[in-house]
Design a protein around this motif. Structure first.
Motif, PDB file in Angstrom:
ATOM      1  N   ILE A  98       0.847  -1.188   0.000  1.00 12.54           N
ATOM      2  CA  ILE A  98       0.000   0.000   0.000  1.00 12.54           C
ATOM      3  C   ILE A  98       0.884   1.239   0.000  1.00 12.54           C
ATOM      4  CG2 ILE A  98      -1.590   1.369   1.420  1.00 12.54           C
ATOM      5  CD1 ILE A  98      -3.015  -0.823   0.060  1.00 12.54           C
ATOM      6  N   SER A  99       0.653   2.127  -0.939  1.00 12.86           N
ATOM      7  CA  SER A  99       1.479   3.326  -1.050  1.00 12.86           C
ATOM      8  C   SER A  99       0.662   4.568  -0.703  1.00 12.86           C
ATOM      9  CB  SER A  99       2.012   3.470  -2.484  1.00 12.86           C
ATOM     10  OG  SER A  99       0.939   3.782  -3.366  1.00 12.86           O
ATOM     11  N   ARG A 100       1.360   5.681  -0.597  1.00 12.13           N
ATOM     12  CA  ARG A 100       0.705   6.960  -0.329  1.00 12.13           C
ATOM     13  C   ARG A 100      -0.312   7.271  -1.430  1.00 12.13           C
ATOM     14  NH1 ARG A 100       1.149  11.861  -2.234  1.00 12.13           N
ATOM     15  NH2 ARG A 100       0.672  13.670  -0.917  1.00 12.13           N
ATOM     16  N   LEU A 101       0.032   6.970  -2.683  1.00 11.81           N
ATOM     17  CA  LEU A 101      -0.878   7.247  -3.798  1.00 11.81           C
ATOM     18  C   LEU A 101      -2.159   6.425  -3.705  1.00 11.81           C
ATOM     19  CD1 LEU A 101       1.614   7.492  -6.810  1.00 11.81           C
ATOM     20  CD2 LEU A 101       0.527   9.358  -5.549  1.00 11.81           C
ATOM     21  N   ASP A 102      -2.047   5.193  -3.196  1.00 14.13           N
ATOM     22  CA  ASP A 102      -3.251   4.371  -3.022  1.00 14.13           C
ATOM     23  C   ASP A 102      -4.203   5.024  -2.022  1.00 14.13           C
ATOM     24  OD1 ASP A 102      -2.411   2.279  -4.735  1.00 14.13           O
ATOM     25  OD2 ASP A 102      -1.159   1.467  -3.141  1.00 14.13           O
ATOM     26  N   LEU A 103      -3.641   5.622  -0.988  1.00 19.47           N
ATOM     27  CA  LEU A 103      -4.463   6.249   0.045  1.00 19.47           C
ATOM     28  C   LEU A 103      -5.054   7.567  -0.430  1.00 19.47           C
ATOM     29  CD1 LEU A 103      -2.480   5.780   3.393  1.00 19.47           C
ATOM     30  CD2 LEU A 103      -4.285   4.362   2.453  1.00 19.47           C
ATOM     31  N   VAL A 104      -4.228   8.410  -1.036  1.00 21.05           N
ATOM     32  CA  VAL A 104      -4.632   9.780  -1.365  1.00 21.05           C
ATOM     33  C   VAL A 104      -5.326   9.850  -2.720  1.00 21.05           C
ATOM     34  CG1 VAL A 104      -3.794  12.122  -1.762  1.00 21.05           C
ATOM     35  CG2 VAL A 104      -2.768  10.718   0.035  1.00 21.05           C
ATOM     36  N   GLY A 105      -4.767   9.165  -3.713  1.00 17.49           N
ATOM     37  CA  GLY A 105      -5.284   9.227  -5.076  1.00 17.49           C
ATOM     38  C   GLY A 105      -4.182   9.599  -6.049  1.00 17.49           C
ATOM     39  N   LYS A 106      -4.479   9.504  -7.326  1.00 15.42           N
ATOM     40  CA  LYS A 106      -3.456   9.798  -8.332  1.00 15.42           C
ATOM     41  C   LYS A 106      -4.127  10.138  -9.665  1.00 15.42           C
ATOM     42  CE  LYS A 106      -3.108   4.791  -8.672  1.00 15.42           C
ATOM     43  NZ  LYS A 106      -2.282   3.626  -8.372  1.00 15.42           N
ATOM     44  N   ASP A 107      -3.365  10.746 -10.535  1.00 11.95           N
ATOM     45  CA  ASP A 107      -3.856  11.036 -11.884  1.00 11.95           C
ATOM     46  C   ASP A 107      -3.912   9.743 -12.687  1.00 11.95           C
ATOM     47  OD1 ASP A 107      -4.172  13.758 -11.542  1.00 11.95           O
ATOM     48  OD2 ASP A 107      -2.084  14.193 -12.026  1.00 11.95           O
ATOM     49  N   ALA A 108      -4.967   9.596 -13.443  1.00  8.77           N
ATOM     50  CA  ALA A 108      -5.123   8.402 -14.268  1.00  8.77           C
ATOM     51  C   ALA A 108      -5.668   8.815 -15.631  1.00  8.77           C
ATOM     52  CB  ALA A 108      -6.066   7.406 -13.597  1.00  8.77           C
ATOM     53  N   VAL A 109      -5.282   8.074 -16.648  1.00 11.86           N
ATOM     54  CA  VAL A 109      -5.761   8.326 -18.009  1.00 11.86           C
ATOM     55  C   VAL A 109      -7.071   7.571 -18.204  1.00 11.86           C
ATOM     56  CG1 VAL A 109      -5.264   8.091 -20.459  1.00 11.86           C
ATOM     57  CG2 VAL A 109      -3.414   8.642 -18.865  1.00 11.86           C
ATOM     58  N   VAL A 110      -8.140   8.310 -18.575  1.00 10.84           N
ATOM     59  CA  VAL A 110      -9.442   7.694 -18.793  1.00 10.84           C
ATOM     60  C   VAL A 110      -9.994   8.149 -20.151  1.00 10.84           C
ATOM     61  CG1 VAL A 110      -9.977   7.544 -16.333  1.00 10.84           C
ATOM     62  CG2 VAL A 110     -10.627   9.585 -17.618  1.00 10.84           C
ATOM     63  N   LEU A 111     -10.972   7.424 -20.649  1.00 12.39           N
ATOM     64  CA  LEU A 111     -11.622   7.782 -21.917  1.00 12.39           C
ATOM     65  C   LEU A 111     -12.839   8.658 -21.649  1.00 12.39           C
ATOM     66  CD1 LEU A 111     -11.541   4.498 -24.042  1.00 12.39           C
ATOM     67  CD2 LEU A 111     -10.400   6.666 -24.570  1.00 12.39           C
ATOM     68  N   ARG A 112     -12.899   9.800 -22.285  1.00 19.65           N
ATOM     69  CA  ARG A 112     -14.049  10.691 -22.202  1.00 19.65           C
ATOM     70  C   ARG A 112     -14.474  11.069 -23.617  1.00 19.65           C
ATOM     71  NH1 ARG A 112     -15.098   9.351 -17.866  1.00 19.65           N
ATOM     72  NH2 ARG A 112     -14.705  10.367 -15.853  1.00 19.65           N
ATOM     73  N   GLU A 113     -15.658  10.618 -24.024  1.00 19.14           N
ATOM     74  CA  GLU A 113     -16.168  10.899 -25.373  1.00 19.14           C
ATOM     75  C   GLU A 113     -15.160  10.485 -26.436  1.00 19.14           C
ATOM     76  OE1 GLU A 113     -17.232  14.993 -25.415  1.00 19.14           O
ATOM     77  OE2 GLU A 113     -18.823  14.756 -23.917  1.00 19.14           O
ATOM     78  N   GLY A 114     -14.563   9.319 -26.247  1.00 14.95           N
ATOM     79  CA  GLY A 114     -13.639   8.776 -27.237  1.00 14.95           C
ATOM     80  C   GLY A 114     -12.245   9.354 -27.180  1.00 14.95           C
ATOM     81  N   LYS A 115     -11.984  10.265 -26.225  1.00 14.90           N
ATOM     82  CA  LYS A 115     -10.660  10.871 -26.113  1.00 14.90           C
ATOM     83  C   LYS A 115     -10.018  10.505 -24.782  1.00 14.90           C
ATOM     84  CE  LYS A 115     -11.778  14.941 -28.947  1.00 14.90           C
ATOM     85  NZ  LYS A 115     -11.833  16.421 -28.978  1.00 14.90           N
ATOM     86  N   GLN A 116      -8.702  10.339 -24.848  1.00 15.69           N
ATOM     87  CA  GLN A 116      -7.971  10.061 -23.614  1.00 15.69           C
ATOM     88  C   GLN A 116      -7.705  11.368 -22.872  1.00 15.69           C
ATOM     89  OE1 GLN A 116      -4.398   7.872 -24.511  1.00 15.69           O
ATOM     90  NE2 GLN A 116      -5.458   5.906 -24.464  1.00 15.69           N
ATOM     91  N   VAL A 117      -8.142  11.407 -21.604  1.00 18.65           N
ATOM     92  CA  VAL A 117      -7.892  12.590 -20.776  1.00 18.65           C
ATOM     93  C   VAL A 117      -7.314  12.128 -19.447  1.00 18.65           C
ATOM     94  CG1 VAL A 117      -9.697  13.982 -21.853  1.00 18.65           C
ATOM     95  CG2 VAL A 117     -10.241  12.576 -19.862  1.00 18.65           C
ATOM     96  N   THR A 118      -6.575  13.028 -18.836  1.00 18.23           N
ATOM     97  CA  THR A 118      -6.007  12.737 -17.520  1.00 18.23           C
ATOM     98  C   THR A 118      -6.878  13.390 -16.454  1.00 18.23           C
ATOM     99  OG1 THR A 118      -3.783  12.678 -18.439  1.00 18.23           O
ATOM    100  CG2 THR A 118      -3.968  12.958 -16.064  1.00 18.23           C
TER     101      THR A 118
END
Length: 327
Positions: A98-118
Motif C-alpha cells: 500500500i502506497s501513499r498514492l493508493d491512500l490519497v489518489g493519483k492522476d489516471a488516463v481515462v476515456l471521455r467521449e472517445g478521447k484520452q484525458v487525464t
C-alpha cells in the motif's frame, strides 16, 4: 436522490437489546443497508469491553484501535458491530504494497467521449472521509512511514484533509469514523513474532483516543461457536470432540506466544478443522489437512505432540521427534 453530505444515521438502537451488554447506552444506526455494510454473523460472540470501545467510536467519533494476537477477530469485531448498525465499513490492509498514492489518489488516463484525458482519481482516504463510512486500517503497525504520515493527518478530531495535487481541502463527513487493528500497539516486532511490524512514533499512538485489547475467547465460548457453525457436532459427543480441538488450539497459541511455533490456530482454523471432521470423519486426518500441513517441517513434531496430549492418539509426525526431545 439524497446527497452524500446529507446521509446520516436515522435511528437509535439500545446497546442492551442489540449487543446484550448491561448498559443504558443508545447508539446511532441506519435503517437502510448499502453494499458496504458487512453481512451479519448471527452466531458471533461479542467481547463486552471491546464492543463498548468500538461503540464509543461510532457514538462519539472516538478514534479506536483494537490490539491483540492475530486470529482473535479484531477486524471481524469492528465489522460485526458495524453490521448491526447498518453502518458502511471499508477495510484496508496496510501491508508493504500500500502506497501513499493508493491512500490519497493519483492522476489516471481515462476515456471521455472517445478521447484520452487525464483526471484525478480519489484514493480510499478522501473517498471515505466524505461519507458516513467506518474506515478500518488493518495491520496498522505494518504500515510504511510515508503511509503513516498520510494517516496522521486525519487522526486529528475533525481534522481537515488537504489534497495537495488538487489544491482542495476536504472536511470530514460528520459521521465518518476511523478504526485500526494492530498486533503490537506500535512497539515493534515483539519477541520476533511479527516480522512486518514497525515501531510507531508516540505522536501516532497518542492520536488514538481509545486502545482496546482483544484476547482469545474463553474455551466454553469458543466451543459453543464451533458447535453453532458445525451443527453435526452440536450433541454431547460433539462437544467433547470440540473441547479437545479447542485444547489443541490453546496449546498452539501458548507455543506461539513462547516462540516455539511460528503459527497458531485461530478460532477460524478450529472451525475449519471441525468442518473437515464432518467431511473426513477422522479428527487426525482433518487436523493434518487443516493445520499441520501449514506448519514448518521442523515444528510439525511439536504440533503432533499437542494433538497426542489432547486426543491420546499419535500422528505420524510424532515419530519425527528425536529421542532427545522427550522428557
Amino acid at each position: 436522490m439524497t446527497d452524500i453530505a446529507d446521509l446520516r444515521p436515522d435511528r437509535m438502537l439500545s446497546v442492551r437489546e442489540v449487543f446484550g451488554i448491561d448498559t443504558e447506552l443508545q447508539v446511532p444506526a441506519f435503517s437502510e443497508r448499502d453494499d458496504h455494510v458487512p453481512e451479519v454473523d448471527a452466531v458471533y460472540r461479542f467481547n463486552p469491553d471491546v464492543t463498548l470501545a468500538i461503540l464509543a467510536g461510532f457514538m462519539r467519533d472516538r478514534r479506536v484501535m483494537v490490539q491483540g494476537l492475530h486470529g482473535t477477530g479484531k477486524s471481524t469485531h469492528i465489522e460485526q458491530v458495524a453490521a448491526r448498525l447498518n453502518w458502511p465499513c471499508v477495510r484496508l490492509n496496510l501491508d508493504g504494497h500500500i502506497s501513499r498514492l493508493d491512500l490519497v489518489g493519483k492522476d489516471a488516463v481515462v476515456l471521455r467521449e472517445g478521447k484520452q484525458v487525464t483526471e484525478f482519481q480519489e484514493g480510499i482516504v478522501p473517498w471515505s472521509l466524505q461519507r458516513p463510512v467506518a474506515l478500518v486500517f488493518d495491520e496498522y503497525d505494518a504500515g510504511r512511514p510515508d503511509v503513516m504520515f498520510v494517516i496522521q493527518r486525519i487522526l486529528e478530531q475533525g481534522g481537515k484533509f488537504t489534497l495537495m495535487d488538487q489544491n482542495r481541502v476536504l472536511r470530514p463527513h460528520p459521521f465518518f469514523r476511523l478504526f485500526a487493528t494492530a498486533n503490537t500497539v506500535g512497539l515493534g516486532n515483539l519477541n520476533g513474532l511479527y516480522h512486518g511490524a514497525q515501531r510507531l512514533n508516540h505522536a501516532q499512538i497518542d492520536r488514538w483516543n481509545i486502545v482496546a485489547s482483544l484476547n482469545y475467547l474463553p474455551a466454553d465460548e469458543e466451543i459453543a461457536i464451533v458447535q453453532a457453525r458445525v451443527p453435526s457436532l452440536a450433541d454431547e459427543a460433539g462437544r467433547q470432540l470440540v473441547a479437545s480441538m479447542v485444547a489443541v488450539a490453546d496449546l498452539t497459541r501458548k507455543g506461539f506466544a513462547a516462540g516455539d511455533l511460528s503459527t497458531l490456530m485461530s478460532p477460524r482454523t478450529v472451525i475449519t478443522w471441525a468442518e473437515n471432521v464432518e467431511i473426513f470423519k477422522n479428527p487426525a486426518l482433518a487436523f493434518r489437512l487443516s493445520f499441520v500441513n501449514k506448519c514448518d517441517d521442523a515444528e510439525r513434531p511439536l504440533v503432533a505432540e499437542y494433538f497426542q496430549r489432547c486426543f491420546d492418539q499419535e500422528l505420524k509426525e510424532s515419530h519425527q521427534l528425536s529421542s532427545g526431545s522427550h522428557e
